[in-house]
Write an enzyme that holds these catalytic residues in place. Sequence first.
Site, short mmCIF file in Angstrom:
data_model
loop_
_atom_site.label_atom_id
_atom_site.label_comp_id
_atom_site.label_asym_id
_atom_site.label_seq_id
_atom_site.Cartn_x
_atom_site.Cartn_y
_atom_site.Cartn_z
N LYS A 182 -23.12 0.54 35.46
CA LYS A 182 -24.80 0.57 34.98
C LYS A 182 -25.24 -0.13 33.43
O LYS A 182 -23.84 0.35 32.56
CB LYS A 182 -24.81 2.01 35.00
CG LYS A 182 -26.08 2.61 34.13
CD LYS A 182 -26.27 3.60 33.42
CE LYS A 182 -25.90 4.21 32.28
NZ LYS A 182 -27.20 3.41 31.49
N GLU A 256 -13.33 2.86 25.49
CA GLU A 256 -13.80 2.00 24.68
C GLU A 256 -14.80 2.33 23.32
O GLU A 256 -16.25 2.38 23.68
CB GLU A 256 -13.72 0.60 24.71
CG GLU A 256 -13.15 -0.53 24.33
CD GLU A 256 -14.49 -0.83 23.07
OE1 GLU A 256 -14.28 -0.34 21.80
OE2 GLU A 256 -14.85 -2.07 23.22
N CYS A 290 -18.45 -3.12 18.18
CA CYS A 290 -17.74 -1.54 18.00
C CYS A 290 -16.83 -1.93 17.06
O CYS A 290 -16.15 -1.20 16.21
CB CYS A 290 -17.51 -1.14 19.14
SG CYS A 290 -16.33 -2.65 19.85
N GLU A 387 -20.01 5.72 12.12
CA GLU A 387 -20.41 4.43 12.26
C GLU A 387 -22.22 3.89 12.23
O GLU A 387 -22.96 4.79 13.11
CB GLU A 387 -20.06 3.97 14.00
CG GLU A 387 -19.91 2.65 14.55
CD GLU A 387 -20.39 2.55 15.79
OE1 GLU A 387 -19.66 3.31 16.36
OE2 GLU A 387 -19.38 1.76 16.22
#
Lengths: 476, 291
Positions: A182, A256, A290, A387
């Site tokens: 997906k 991850e 990331c 983040e």
Amino acid sequence: MVFEYAPAPESRSVVDIRGSYGLFIDGEFVDGHGEPFKTINPADEAVLADVACADEADVDRAVKAARIAFERVWGPMPGAERAKYLYRIARIIQERSRELAVLESIDNGKPIRESRDVDVPLVAAWFFYYAGWADKLGHAGFGPDPKPVGVAGQVIPWNFPLLMLAWKIAPALACGNTVVLKPAETTPLTALLFADICRQADLPPGVVNIITGAGDTGRALVAHEGVDKVAFTGSTDVGRQIARTLAGTSKKLTLELGGKAANIVYADAALDQAVEGIVNGIFFNQGHVCCAGSRLLVQESVAEEVLERLKARMATLRVGDPLDKNTDIGAINSAAQLDKIRELSAAGEQEGAGRWSPPCQLPDRGFWFAPTLFTGVAQSHRIAREEIFGPVLSVLTFRTPEEAVTKANNTPYGLSAGIWTEKGSQILWTAQRLRAGVVWANTFNKFDPASPFGGYKESGFGREGGRHGLEAYLNV
Amino acid sequence: MSERMTKRMSDRLAVRKTYKLYIGGAFPRSESGRSYPVTDTKDRFVANASHASRKDVRDAVSAARKAFGGWSGRTAYNRAQILYRIAEMLEGRRDQFITELRHTGASKTQAANEVDAAIDRWVWYAGWADKISTVAGAANPVSGPFFNFSTPEPTGVVGIIAPDSPLLGLVSVVAPAIVTGNTTVVIASEPAPLPAITLAEVLATSDLPGGVINILTGHRTELAPWLASHMDVNAIDLTGVPDADVPSLEDAAAGNLKRVFRASEDWADDPGTARMTAFLEVKTVWHPVGV
């Protein structure tokens, strides 16, 4: 005399975007039964296409197609034959590289320079690399005849849509698994183009299934009992939910997730190179990375000088049309992401950090955010802990190497880190102590299919890339 | 230990051992002041074991965290020597462990075999300390002018719910976790906790730094959820947990994305490397190549 950049737009004529897209299940494009959604170009907010949304029944069909393909075709197929399919795919990606790069930039907003020179070449390399493993798995250190896991359910993010697809699909297929993937709801188009590449390669139906949709579709996929292995790249919060969903099941899981990487600049570093590395670390891909070097830790004695050079360099960054070959920073991927970046940046100001951006004109339409840095950042500030996933750099200082390491590790994340120094022993000393899965020394944001990638702590678990990347897709 | 087992020729009254916890290299009682009776297979009283509490779990995690930097920073050769030293000390107490295992229902031969296998397992894992990086690491041929290498590193603090095999099973889950540099908090077998505390006496005399292995005795269902949800524990081994408890503990472990490992096995089998690699992180370092 002043030299100005003339516009240098890459031609869009190489891509052919259809009005609407279905789900790619069992080798065919079929209608979805959820509410279709629109994907837009984040650079001008123009609607690109209507995209089908997979509901639970569609997910079920895709998983069943993958199961049948696994049991009847792909699982029993000799590794050498699987390898040749993957080599074919790698070659077709190279042949259609410009089309993929332009489509990626249109749907994602990233500069064509990056999609053309980084994303797509790495995608081809990933398939080429794992193709070679398909008939050598017995030599990989997981026993003489390691078996595939079965059906892999894979959910990927919007920051590197095609590259994350490659990281997921290439090793899965090489090991003999079939997949249901997906893509993110804001960037489905290159994954759907990849479906066409699978058809051109004559990949047997059901080996790769692409289902589009948002969070509900992803949840249905990871929870489906016919899925043997889940691989997810995305936020730590969603990763946690997936780990909870899978608690008590026998499904294999790799995650991850997010990061808040420290980029450590020691006083003896080659400062101009370090400044290039800082810029690449946080402004590459609009900071939608990331492993971005979002916390600059600079040794106090050179902090002023580094900041001066960094600001001068930031002033030369060109923000604008992703398809312009001179663009350094493209569009923010979505309105929602832009809101998040604005909110955290506002929090940075409120908490007392000093905000700076170079003068830069942003386009009127689309989602844009000027490259930004914050000075005087404390470790307790939200912009040092959370983040941001945008072109926003938090600058902190340190005096001793021990302090640098302590501050670098002072985060629940542990994905990546950077070190800039001319002293070899100091590089190794620092690298040993950083609790992060990837350490770039005198470089940053480098990726390669032969190189394992993945996090410590709450940045997830499992590795993608290299021999280590096989483990997630083998029954070991 | 019961007098029945230690009674000598004389009528001298034996000096019994108080079984306590093992935290940070010391032997405290549970802060809760609780204990529970341990019985043999015929339901005869053997000793009181400490009944550890949530606070003891937290103290043990804190001791393990404190020990992590030092232990993971030792050279692999040094860790190998310490694990080998543990085997030496265990050998010296062979008879004591045989006696304790007989309380758990083992015949004399079975008990002797289990102790010997446990000693040999320490020796086997000792040798892995300076070899696992060679086997699990890599130099990676990236397509660019970079030197790129991957090395396995310890995950951090590992919580271990030990299996009921009171010595061999215990050693088989603890040794692979610490040999690579992790530190541990171990919840010993609930019905057979005494060999674990005697093992702690071996550890305390083997140059193993305090805090590398912390051992708690008590009720598994009470302690395991605190360990699984503790935010400063990086990984958890659920080998000693019954199937029914696994979902809730895995759910708790997801809070800080702990690495979760669970494998039941025949402890007499070749252990393989899975128990070591389960608690290793692969770190990849890049550096440009140039002049």
